[in-house]
Design an enzyme around this catalytic site. Structure first.
Site, PDB file in Angstrom:
ATOM      1  CE1 TYR A  47      -3.348  -1.940   5.701  1.00 54.17           C
ATOM      2  CE2 TYR A  47      -3.367   0.340   4.947  1.00 54.17           C
ATOM      3  CZ  TYR A  47      -3.486  -1.014   4.679  1.00 54.17           C
ATOM      4  OH  TYR A  47      -3.729  -1.440   3.386  1.00 54.17           O
ATOM      5  CB  SER A  80      -0.854   0.001   1.270  1.00 52.30           C
ATOM      6  OG  SER A  80      -1.559   1.219   1.406  1.00 52.30           O
TER       7      SER A  80
END
Ligand SMILES: NC(=O)c1ccc[n+]([C@@H]2O[C@H](COP(=O)([O-])OP(=O)(O)OC[C@H]3O[C@@H](n4cnc5c(N)ncnc54)[C@H](OP(=O)(O)O)[C@@H]3O)[C@@H](O)[C@H]2O)c1
Length: 273
Positions: free
Chosen positions: A164, A151
């Site tokens: 995250y 990501s």
């Protein structure tokens, strides 16, 4: 070896779109996730071989890899299973969320990669047919590909993202290490880091089921779709096998960085005289 690829996290979003795209281009697919009903629906649509497996469960992953081997092997792996939980600060973050994010995004990726590497290596032992466009010093062996879905959250940190961010930074690091460790073998190791992608469950899960809040990041903007990501991802596998796209960063045009998302229509500007 026929083109056969294992996709984890295939029961929704980017993973399901990736299986569909591979199938459209004639690949055999193995779809892996925990939810059997969704995998069954995907199989009916695409012909995917399905395996129910929690990637954080090492024994289940070993069984999954055995099933891949005995049902035809694999020359490709997409480590896509993952996700985010919560938007709390470092100060208020919940360790259980952090553990779960690390388990699926990092340990799960390692489990699947380690279990499937021997299967991928078997694919590299089979030389391509003459005339397959792979003449020269590398004509005598096959090839395999691994792509990890990380990501832009694994490249840039942001407030509320720490758990995250930490997990995806770790997945990014593991991908780089793996490429170094496999140097000299005909196995390419690629990474795809998307920015804003509107999938039905990612933000809903992150925000613990708050459907209204989950739509906010996608308001008044054209985000990437799962299909957009899948086209680019499968395109990396479709390159000649000696071409390794180390890191693909993919964002919608409206998002020029993690911190800059243009809301509202993009403005076509006439050229100034
Ligand atoms: N959406 C975004 O904006 C975005 C942006 C950048 C990167 N990403 C990354 O792209 C990947 C896919 O995201 P997405 O938006 O498609 O998310 P999603 O729709 O929530 O899909 C996540 C997939 O992972 C599977 N999964 C979760 N935990 C698992 C486990 N323990 N074992 C096996 N499978 C598991 C889920 O299936 P089951 O629940 O059936 O197991 C599901 O199929 C993730 O790694 C995510 O971090 C997403």
């Amino acid at each position: 070896m026929a083109k056969r690829v294992v996709v984890t996290g295939a029961s929704s979003g980017i993973g399901a779109a990736t299986v569909r795209r591979f199938a459209e281009l004639g690949w055999d697919t193995v779809a892996v996730a925990r939810r059997e009903d969704r995998l069954r629906a995907l199989a009916a649509e695409t012909g995917a071989h399905t395996i129910v497996c929690d990637v954080t469960d090492e024994a289940a992953v070993a069984r999954m890899a055995d099933e891949v081997r005995v049902t035809g092997g694999a020359s490709g792996l997409v480590n896509n299973a993952g996700g985010a939980l919560g938007t709390e600060s470092v100060e208020t973050g919940l360790n259980d969320d952090w553990r779960r994010m690390f388990e699926v995004n990092v340990i799960g990726l390692r489990n699947v990669t380690a279990a499937l590497l021997p299967v991928l290596r078997e694919a590299t032992l089979v030389a391509p047919a003459p005339g397959a466009g792979l003449e020269g010093i590398d004509a005598g062996h096959g090839w395999a590909s691994i792509l990890n879905l990380t990501s832009t959250a694994g490249l840039n940190s942001y407030p509320g993202g720490a758990g995250y961010n930490a997990a995806k930074y770790a997945a990014h690091a593991v991908t780089e290490v793996l490429r170094l460790e496999l140097a000299g073998e005909p196995i390419r190791v690629m990474e795809l880091a998307p920015g804003l992608v509107h999938t039905e469950e990612f933000t809903l899960n992150r925000l613990r089921g708050d459907a209204a809040a989950a739509e906010t990041p996608y308001a008044n903007v054209t985000p990437l779709t799962a299909d957009d990501v899948a086209r680019v991802l499968v395109g990396a596998f479709e390159q000649p096998p000696h071409v390794n796209q180390d890191l693909i960063v993919l964002r919608p045009v409206a998002q020029s960085s993690v911190f800059h998302t243009h809301r509202g229509p993009l403005a076509a500007k006439p050229q100034q005289p």
